[in-house]
Design a protein around this motif. Structure first.
Motif, PDB file in Angstrom:
ATOM      1  N   PRO A  13       0.820  -1.210   0.000  1.00  0.00           N
ATOM      2  CA  PRO A  13       0.000   0.000   0.000  1.00  0.00           C
ATOM      3  C   PRO A  13       0.856   1.263   0.000  1.00  0.00           C
ATOM      4  CG  PRO A  13      -0.856  -1.608   1.563  1.00  0.00           C
ATOM      5  CD  PRO A  13       0.472  -2.130   1.110  1.00  0.00           C
ATOM      6  N   ALA A  14       0.438   2.209  -0.841  1.00  0.00           N
ATOM      7  CA  ALA A  14       1.146   3.496  -0.935  1.00  0.00           C
ATOM      8  C   ALA A  14       0.113   4.602  -0.781  1.00  0.00           C
ATOM      9  CB  ALA A  14       1.884   3.595  -2.267  1.00  0.00           C
ATOM     10  N   ASP A  15      -0.288   4.815   0.451  1.00  0.00           N
ATOM     11  CA  ASP A  15      -1.390   5.743   0.722  1.00  0.00           C
ATOM     12  C   ASP A  15      -1.083   7.175   0.317  1.00  0.00           C
ATOM     13  OD1 ASP A  15      -3.027   3.733   1.774  1.00  0.00           O
ATOM     14  OD2 ASP A  15      -2.110   3.909   3.752  1.00  0.00           O
ATOM     15  N   ALA A  16       0.192   7.538   0.281  1.00  0.00           N
ATOM     16  CA  ALA A  16       0.553   8.907  -0.064  1.00  0.00           C
ATOM     17  C   ALA A  16       0.813   9.102  -1.547  1.00  0.00           C
ATOM     18  CB  ALA A  16       1.790   9.335   0.726  1.00  0.00           C
ATOM     19  N   ALA A  17       0.702   8.041  -2.331  1.00  0.00           N
ATOM     20  CA  ALA A  17       0.984   8.132  -3.764  1.00  0.00           C
ATOM     21  C   ALA A  17      -0.040   9.029  -4.461  1.00  0.00           C
ATOM     22  CB  ALA A  17       0.966   6.748  -4.397  1.00  0.00           C
ATOM     23  N   ALA A  18       0.423   9.764  -5.466  1.00  0.00           N
ATOM     24  CA  ALA A  18      -0.461  10.668  -6.197  1.00  0.00           C
ATOM     25  C   ALA A  18      -1.343   9.928  -7.185  1.00  0.00           C
ATOM     26  CB  ALA A  18       0.362  11.726  -6.936  1.00  0.00           C
ATOM     27  N   PHE A  34       1.228  -9.774  -9.604  1.00  0.00           N
ATOM     28  CA  PHE A  34       1.663  -8.382  -9.618  1.00  0.00           C
ATOM     29  C   PHE A  34       2.356  -7.947  -8.324  1.00  0.00           C
ATOM     30  CE2 PHE A  34      -1.812  -8.492 -12.738  1.00  0.00           C
ATOM     31  CZ  PHE A  34      -1.132  -7.993 -13.843  1.00  0.00           C
ATOM     32  N   VAL A  35       2.750  -8.905  -7.498  1.00  0.00           N
ATOM     33  CA  VAL A  35       3.481  -8.547  -6.271  1.00  0.00           C
ATOM     34  C   VAL A  35       4.745  -7.772  -6.619  1.00  0.00           C
ATOM     35  CG1 VAL A  35       4.823  -9.472  -4.350  1.00  0.00           C
ATOM     36  CG2 VAL A  35       2.571 -10.425  -4.852  1.00  0.00           C
ATOM     37  N   ARG A  36       5.483  -8.242  -7.623  1.00  0.00           N
ATOM     38  CA  ARG A  36       6.743  -7.571  -7.980  1.00  0.00           C
ATOM     39  C   ARG A  36       6.487  -6.199  -8.578  1.00  0.00           C
ATOM     40  NH1 ARG A  36       8.897 -10.599 -13.500  1.00  0.00           N
ATOM     41  NH2 ARG A  36       6.865 -11.128 -14.361  1.00  0.00           N
ATOM     42  N   VAL A  37       5.356  -6.007  -9.235  1.00  0.00           N
ATOM     43  CA  VAL A  37       5.008  -4.693  -9.763  1.00  0.00           C
ATOM     44  C   VAL A  37       4.746  -3.727  -8.622  1.00  0.00           C
ATOM     45  CG1 VAL A  37       3.307  -3.405 -11.123  1.00  0.00           C
ATOM     46  CG2 VAL A  37       4.094  -5.652 -11.896  1.00  0.00           C
ATOM     47  N   ALA A  38       3.973  -4.182  -7.642  1.00  0.00           N
ATOM     48  CA  ALA A  38       3.682  -3.335  -6.485  1.00  0.00           C
ATOM     49  C   ALA A  38       4.954  -2.969  -5.741  1.00  0.00           C
ATOM     50  CB  ALA A  38       2.702  -4.055  -5.555  1.00  0.00           C
ATOM     51  N   ALA A  42       6.056   1.032  -5.548  1.00  0.00           N
ATOM     52  CA  ALA A  42       5.818   1.689  -4.259  1.00  0.00           C
ATOM     53  C   ALA A  42       7.094   2.407  -3.811  1.00  0.00           C
ATOM     54  CB  ALA A  42       5.392   0.659  -3.214  1.00  0.00           C
ATOM     55  N   PRO A  43       6.941   3.532  -3.104  1.00  0.00           N
ATOM     56  CA  PRO A  43       5.705   4.202  -2.675  1.00  0.00           C
ATOM     57  C   PRO A  43       5.196   5.252  -3.657  1.00  0.00           C
ATOM     58  CG  PRO A  43       7.575   5.282  -1.665  1.00  0.00           C
ATOM     59  CD  PRO A  43       8.143   4.163  -2.518  1.00  0.00           C
ATOM     60  N   GLU A  44       5.803   5.301  -4.857  1.00  0.00           N
ATOM     61  CA  GLU A  44       5.446   6.335  -5.833  1.00  0.00           C
ATOM     62  C   GLU A  44       4.062   6.129  -6.423  1.00  0.00           C
ATOM     63  OE1 GLU A  44       7.442   8.315  -9.859  1.00  0.00           O
ATOM     64  OE2 GLU A  44       8.491   6.745  -8.752  1.00  0.00           O
ATOM     65  N   VAL A  45       3.686   4.851  -6.621  1.00  0.00           N
ATOM     66  CA  VAL A  45       2.387   4.505  -7.215  1.00  0.00           C
ATOM     67  C   VAL A  45       1.716   3.472  -6.328  1.00  0.00           C
ATOM     68  CG1 VAL A  45       1.214   3.542  -9.231  1.00  0.00           C
ATOM     69  CG2 VAL A  45       3.275   4.951  -9.542  1.00  0.00           C
ATOM     70  N   ASP A  46       0.433   3.648  -6.079  1.00  0.00           N
ATOM     71  CA  ASP A  46      -0.335   2.683  -5.297  1.00  0.00           C
ATOM     72  C   ASP A  46      -0.903   1.635  -6.255  1.00  0.00           C
ATOM     73  OD1 ASP A  46      -1.506   1.571  -3.020  1.00  0.00           O
ATOM     74  OD2 ASP A  46      -3.364   2.710  -3.285  1.00  0.00           O
ATOM     75  N   VAL A  47      -0.385   0.422  -6.190  1.00  0.00           N
ATOM     76  CA  VAL A  47      -0.770  -0.633  -7.130  1.00  0.00           C
ATOM     77  C   VAL A  47      -1.966  -1.415  -6.599  1.00  0.00           C
ATOM     78  CG1 VAL A  47      -0.029  -2.767  -8.258  1.00  0.00           C
ATOM     79  CG2 VAL A  47       1.547  -0.811  -8.094  1.00  0.00           C
ATOM     80  N   LEU A  48      -2.993  -1.503  -7.417  1.00  0.00           N
ATOM     81  CA  LEU A  48      -4.201  -2.262  -7.111  1.00  0.00           C
ATOM     82  C   LEU A  48      -4.216  -3.488  -8.014  1.00  0.00           C
ATOM     83  CD1 LEU A  48      -6.764   0.715  -7.227  1.00  0.00           C
ATOM     84  CD2 LEU A  48      -5.375  -0.036  -5.272  1.00  0.00           C
ATOM     85  N   ALA A  49      -4.037  -4.657  -7.444  1.00  0.00           N
ATOM     86  CA  ALA A  49      -4.004  -5.898  -8.224  1.00  0.00           C
ATOM     87  C   ALA A  49      -5.364  -6.580  -8.140  1.00  0.00           C
ATOM     88  CB  ALA A  49      -2.914  -6.825  -7.707  1.00  0.00           C
ATOM     89  N   VAL A  50      -5.918  -6.923  -9.279  1.00  0.00           N
ATOM     90  CA  VAL A  50      -7.266  -7.500  -9.332  1.00  0.00           C
ATOM     91  C   VAL A  50      -7.205  -8.998  -9.098  1.00  0.00           C
ATOM     92  CG1 VAL A  50      -9.242  -7.946 -10.837  1.00  0.00           C
ATOM     93  CG2 VAL A  50      -8.136  -5.706 -10.858  1.00  0.00           C
ATOM     94  N   GLN A  51      -8.131  -9.467  -8.267  1.00  0.00           N
ATOM     95  CA  GLN A  51      -8.290 -10.899  -8.025  1.00  0.00           C
ATOM     96  C   GLN A  51      -9.624 -11.337  -8.601  1.00  0.00           C
ATOM     97  OE1 GLN A  51      -6.307 -13.294  -7.427  1.00  0.00           O
ATOM     98  NE2 GLN A  51      -6.298 -13.790  -5.268  1.00  0.00           N
ATOM     99  N   TYR A  52      -9.579 -12.116  -9.688  1.00  0.00           N
ATOM    100  CA  TYR A  52     -10.810 -12.647 -10.258  1.00  0.00           C
ATOM    101  C   TYR A  52     -11.364 -13.755  -9.352  1.00  0.00           C
ATOM    102  CZ  TYR A  52      -8.576 -10.765 -14.550  1.00  0.00           C
ATOM    103  OH  TYR A  52      -7.936  -9.988 -15.482  1.00  0.00           O
ATOM    104  N   PRO A  53     -12.662 -14.024  -9.430  1.00  0.00           N
ATOM    105  CA  PRO A  53     -13.225 -15.139  -8.657  1.00  0.00           C
ATOM    106  C   PRO A  53     -12.645 -16.478  -9.109  1.00  0.00           C
ATOM    107  CG  PRO A  53     -14.958 -13.682  -9.486  1.00  0.00           C
ATOM    108  CD  PRO A  53     -13.693 -13.279 -10.170  1.00  0.00           C
ATOM    109  N   GLY A  54     -12.640 -17.462  -8.198  1.00  0.00           N
ATOM    110  CA  GLY A  54     -12.284 -18.826  -8.561  1.00  0.00           C
ATOM    111  C   GLY A  54     -10.841 -19.216  -8.340  1.00  0.00           C
TER     112      GLY A  54
END
Length: 263
Positions: A13-18, A34-38, A42-54
């Motif tokens: 989490p990057a709560d202060a990211a613009a 996307f763990v390595r992307v986050a 971070a902390p420059e960008v707050d990465v939101l990784a989508v989890q599909y169902p299943g």
């Protein structure tokens, strides 16, 4: 647990990211891809990784077989997180879903700053694909051929029985997707593709330029469908350059010209 909690993972989490980066995985993929992307952004960008169902912590939920339904449900869950500029990135199935999410966000009054698409033909280009109709052995063979899943997992019968329903649902969503003609996006599109991708040609990936009025950039990398395994740093440089170009007070994107770059 809210719908937002079900659909989105924030590994760093990057709560202060613009800005925020929404990441949508490939067919059979999960948020953890996307763990390595986050970690890298971070902390420059707050990465939101989508989890599909299943899959993973949503294993007991049935997979969704319609790209439009996935996009509808995901956008509803995302609305609490669009309090700052959002950039969208998707690979393979995730690229198609990213496009549909971007359209829905625009209709909700929150146009993404840019759409980054990877390893996927443009939405209006339809192919007849039947991988989702194959038996389990055929489906596993396709996944193994694309080299997007750890082969050790594919050799574990217990794991296979758990993940195959989600993989089949994802392939169904990808292969039965139907483009609905409408207004073009008002954010830039940046398309990345591997030069030897068996699922999408360079020309099919370049055709993404037909879906934006705000600029287009095209990058070809060495490699196949999962060229990202060896070229993620180059893609992240592209994303980071874009997010740094943004005015945090605006939801508009940076300035993009039509450009084609070598990998």
């Amino acid at each position: 647990m809210t719908d937002t909690d079900l659909w989105v993972r924030r590994f760093h989490p990057a709560d202060a990211a613009a800005t925020r980066l929404l990441c949508l995985p490939h067919a059979g993929g999960s948020a953890s891809w996307f763990v390595r992307v986050a970690r890298a952004l971070a902390p420059e960008v707050d990465v939101l990784a989508v989890q599909y169902p299943g899959r993973q912590d949503r294993l007991r939920e049935p997979g969704l077989t319609s790209a439009h339904e996935i996009a509808d449900r995901l956008v509803a869950a995302l609305l609490p997180l669009v309090d700052r500029p959002v950039t969208v990135f998707g690979h393979s199935l995730g690229a198609t879903l990213g496009f549909e999410v971007a359209l829905r966000l625009r209709r909700a009054g929150v146009s993404p700053t840019a759409l980054f698409v990877s390893g996927r033909r443009a939405p209006h280009l339809r192919k007849v694909e039947r991988t989702h109709l194959r038996d389990d052995a055929g489906l596993i063979a396709e996944v193994r051929a694309l080299a997007g899943t750890d082969n050790a997992l594919l050799e574990d019968e217990d794991v296979l029985q758990m993940v195959l329903p989600a993989i089949r649902s994802d392939y169904t969503a990808a292969e039965t997707y139907e483009y609905r003609p409408g207004p073009r996006l008002d954010c830039p599109i940046v398309a990345h593709v591997g030069d030897s991708d068996p699922r999408v040609t360079v020309d099919e990936a370049r055709a993404w330029q037909e879906h934006t009025d705000a600029g287009f950039e095209f990058v070809v990398h060495p490699g196949g469908h999962f060229y990202l395994n060896d070229n993620m740093s180059a893609v992240l440089r592209s994303i980071r350059a874009h997010t740094r170009s943004l005015n945090p007070a605006s939801r508009g994107g940076g300035t993009f010209a039509h450009a084609e770059q070598p990998g």
